[in-house]
Structure formats: structure tokens, C-alpha cells
Write an enzyme that holds these catalytic residues in place. Structure first.
Site, PDB file in Angstrom:
ATOM      1  N   HIS A   1      93.349  29.462  89.263  1.00  0.00           N
ATOM      2  CA  HIS A   1      91.899  29.627  89.322  1.00  0.00           C
ATOM      3  C   HIS A   1      91.173  28.288  89.188  1.00  0.00           C
ATOM      4  O   HIS A   1      91.784  27.273  88.868  1.00  0.00           O
ATOM      5  CB  HIS A   1      91.456  30.589  88.211  1.00  0.00           C
ATOM      6  CG  HIS A   1      92.243  31.852  88.184  1.00  0.00           C
ATOM      7  ND1 HIS A   1      93.273  32.070  87.283  1.00  0.00           N
ATOM      8  CD2 HIS A   1      92.178  32.957  88.966  1.00  0.00           C
ATOM      9  CE1 HIS A   1      93.804  33.261  87.505  1.00  0.00           C
ATOM     10  NE2 HIS A   1      93.159  33.818  88.520  1.00  0.00           N
TER      11      HIS A   1
ATOM     12  N   SER B   1      90.605  38.000  90.862  1.00  0.00           N
ATOM     13  CA  SER B   1      90.365  37.159  89.690  1.00  0.00           C
ATOM     14  C   SER B   1      89.289  36.107  89.900  1.00  0.00           C
ATOM     15  O   SER B   1      88.724  35.589  88.934  1.00  0.00           O
ATOM     16  CB  SER B   1      91.670  36.467  89.257  1.00  0.00           C
ATOM     17  OG  SER B   1      92.196  35.693  90.319  1.00  0.00           O
TER      18      SER B   1
ATOM     19  N   ASP C   1      94.043  26.630  85.827  1.00  0.00           N
ATOM     20  CA  ASP C   1      95.335  27.065  85.291  1.00  0.00           C
ATOM     21  C   ASP C   1      96.439  27.166  86.343  1.00  0.00           C
ATOM     22  O   ASP C   1      97.435  27.841  86.137  1.00  0.00           O
ATOM     23  CB  ASP C   1      95.172  28.412  84.591  1.00  0.00           C
ATOM     24  CG  ASP C   1      94.602  29.482  85.526  1.00  0.00           C
ATOM     25  OD1 ASP C   1      94.408  29.185  86.722  1.00  0.00           O
ATOM     26  OD2 ASP C   1      94.349  30.608  85.067  1.00  0.00           O
TER      27      ASP C   1
END
Length: 391
Positions: free
Chosen positions: A356, A43, A353
Site C-alpha cells: 500500500h 485495501s 508496507d
């Protein structure tokens, strides 16, 4: 004349010392002009792969730059976006995104939740991607093969202009940012720190195998990020049991970061060996860990605040709830209400969040890796196709 000669000799020696005290690239100072970037990762560099497969990352993701969700788990751009921009290329489209994509300048095989080894849990059980690194390589291999077929086929039509030509693959930059999920997954499966560390050599061996496979497909220029200090991320701190005595001066959980540093040590050793094994390759190892940890520990010094607290989330000490994440909604009297809201100013926050980084943090890190200061060898990004004469 004797005095004059001594002065001249002294000046020459001084100049030689200056010349040989800094790295010199074999390219004589020429920028590399990479025609494409091919990225593999999780991610931290996913530009839309997971969103294309399992649904778009919800609002307010993307709000600071794109103005709407753009497949990235951040309020804006990721480090890979800044890398593409720095080498003069458009942002990378996700390989798994079939709509409106242009792969002539590269492709992104990364997906959020990806691991190096195959995940123990399914996506729906543990949240880890069904596209681990070897699957990403298989996708790349098919992509390369089918691109060649289409580009060499007179019936390729408009697709010939949307795919890279065969010669691009040997001149492209291959970037990697993956490994963190292998470590956190082990913790989430109730392994001890010692058990997680015992897995590291095998994880790194799997990684080096894939790099060799990419080399076998013609890849020559590699830009490899180590893993960040995941002991500073809310999703790990909140989910994994730890003692208060294990928290360091930055507020991070020291055993988790010790594992990250051990992984990075083994990864760097593997990169050194890869340089010996893959003749003709140029491999740059980039120390992302040191930069991210420094940013978190000295947030105020660099103009940031609340380094461990998520900007976008809902509830708890770190504004993180694994069941009520960024963009999550709640039904209130028959109306869907957003409860996973963004903070007022993501531009001064580090964590987006709980998992990240914000665009501001990503930019801060990129601005410090692009010149090679945190790389081994210390090669600037735009020179990463040149060998280092000091090696």
C-alpha cells in the site's frame, strides 16, 4: 465603422474560441454538494472493513495521522479520506464496523484483499477477502433497504439520525477503486501474462454489471479509479518470478504493468459504454495509474525517496517479507519484539508496507486528481454530478 465592426467581431470570435476550448459543466459552475459518499473497493480504500472482520491492522499503521491503528493499511489517510474531506463530509465508516459508526453521510463497503470476481482462494489460504464486489453490492442493497425502513419507522430511535434518508441515495457520489487483486491473484496462481490478460474482459464485465446494479438502486454519480502500476509493488515483485530483462527504468516489472494498462484500457472502454447505457448517469473515469507511476519513476523530483522500498517492513531488498509484515512481532526470550517497524520519515516515502501507499503518496495523488486533470471527462471532483457539454 467597418474597421470597428471587424475588431468587435474578432474579439467575439476569440472569446467564443476560448469558451468552447475547455469543458463546460451543465451545472453552471455550481458545486455538487454531495450529501453522502458510498465507496466500493479493496485495501486502497478500506477504512476498516477487514479490520472489523478479522482483527485490527496492527501498529504502526495509522501513526502519521490517527496516532493509532484506524482500520487503514497505511500510516495515515487514504485517497478516499481526502475525497470525503474535499466534498465536505466526515471520513467514511466501514459498513462492517458495528461500533461507533455514523452512516448518515455514507458508508464504505471496501475491504482489503477484495476482488471484482469471486476469489479462487479462501481468505486464510490466499489472503483475498471473502467480500468481492458483488457481495459489497449486496451489502449496499440491504443497507439502503434497511435504512429506508428505519428512517420511516417512528420506532427507529437514535438510529434514524445515524442512517441516510431515502433521498440521499440518488444524490450521493459512488466511488470505486478495485481490480488490482483480480490481476495479482491470477499471477499468484501461476498464470502467465497472456493468461492473465485473457481474463481481463470477463473481470471488467463483472465490474460493469455491478455499476448497473448500483444505478438500478438509484445511484447516478460515479467516480471510478483505474488500477495502479502493481508491477512497482514489492509484494508482487518479490512473489512472482520475473527476469531482470523485464525490469523497466523505474525498477518496475514491465509485464505486470502491461497487464494493469490493458485492464485500464478495457475499463475505460466499459465506462464509455456505461455512459451510453445508463441514461441520466454521470460517470468520471480517473487515471490513477499514470499518477502513481510518475510518482514512482520521478520520486526524487517530487521530494520522495526509495520509491520501491517499503517504509514499514522487515528484511530483503525492498524491506518486505510476506511472512513478517508491517507491525509483525517475534518472540525473543519470552518477550514479544516488534520487527516490522516503520521508517523514520514516512512523509518522504511512497510505499508504506510493500503493498500500500503512504499518506504522503495518497495526498500527492489526490492533489492531482481533485481538479479533473487526470479524469475523463476532465471534471473536478466537486463538479462530478454535472454532465460534460462537450461529450
Amino acid at each position: 465603422m467597418e474597421i470597428g465592426w471587424r475588431r468587435i467581431k474578432g474579439v467575439v470570435l476569440a472569446l467564443l474560441c476560448c469558451v468552447f476550448s475547455v469543458p463546460v459543466s451543465a451545472g453552471g459552475g455550481r458545486s455538487c454538494e454531495f450529501p453522502a459518499v458510498f465507496n466500493f473497493g479493496d485495501s486502497n480504500s478500506d477504512t476498516g472493513g477487514l479490520s472489523a472482520s478479522f482483527g485490527q491492522a496492527p501498529e504502526p499503521n495509522g501513526e502519521s495521522f490517527w496516532g493509532h491503528p484506524a482500520g487503514r493499511y497505511s500510516d495515515g489517510r487514504l485517497i478516499i479520506d481526502f475525497i470525503a474531506n474535499r466534498v465536505g463530509l466526515p471520513y467514511l465508516d466501514a459498513y462492517l464496523n458495528s461500533l461507533g459508526t455514523n452512516f448518515s453521510h455514507g458508508a464504505n463497503f471496501a475491504t482489503a484483499g477484495s476482488t471484482i470476481r469471486h476469489p479462487v482462494d479462501t481468505f486464510f489460504d490466499g489472503g483475498f477477502s471473502p467480500f468481492p464486489l458483488d457481495v459489497q453490492f449486496w451489502q449496499f442493497s440491504q443497507f439502503k433497504s434497511r435504512s429506508k425502513t428505519i428512517c420511516n419507522n417512528n420506532k427507529g430511535g437514535i438510529f434514524r439520525g445515524l442512517l441516510p434518508k431515502e433521498e440521499v441515495f440518488s444524490r450521493a457520489l459512488y466511488t470505486f477503486d478495485i481490480g488490482q487483486n483480480d490481476l495479482t491473484q491470477s499471477y499468484f496462481n501461476n498464470m502467465s501474462t497472456a493468461q492473465v490478460m485473457a481474463n481481463v474482459p470477463d473481470i471488467v464485465n463483472h465490474f460493469t454489471t455491478i455499476v448497473k446494479y448500483v444505478f438500478g438502486q438509484g445511484g447516478r454519480y460515479f467516480w471510478i479509479h483505474n488500477t495502479g502500476p502493481f508491477g512497482c509493488l514489492a509484494y508482487v515483485i518479490e512473489r512472482v518470478h520475473h527476469k531482470k530483462s523485464q525490469v523497466d527504468r523505474a525498477g518496475c516489472v514491465e509485464p505486470f504493468n502491461r497487464v494493469a494498462k490493458y485492464f485500464n484500457k478495457k475499463l475505460k472502454e466499459a465506462v464509455v459504454q456505461l455512459r451510453r447505457d445508463l441514461h441520466g448517469s454521470v460517470i468520471t473515469y480517473v487515471d490513477i495509474y499514470s499518477l502513481k507511476y510518475s510518482l514512482i519513476r520521478h520520486a526524487k523530483k517530487y521530494g520522495f525517496e526509495k520509491p520501491l522500498v517499503a517504509c514499514c517492513g522487515h528484511g530483503g531488498k525492498y524491506n518486505y517479507n510476506r511472512d513478517r509484515g508491517c507491525g509483525s512481532t517475534l518472540e525473543v526470550n519470552g518477550t514479544s519484539v516488534v520487527i516490522g517497524k516503520s521508517c523514520k520519515n514516512p512523509g518522504i516515502r511512497i510505499n508504506w508496507d510493500g503493498v500500500h501507499y503512504t499518506q504522503a503518496a495518497n495526498r500527492w495523488v489526490f492533489d492531482r486528481i481533485k481538479d479533473g486533470t487526470y479524469s475523463d471527462p476532465p471534471t473536478p471532483l466537486h463538479m462530478a454530478c454535472h454532465g460534460n457539454l462537450m461529450d
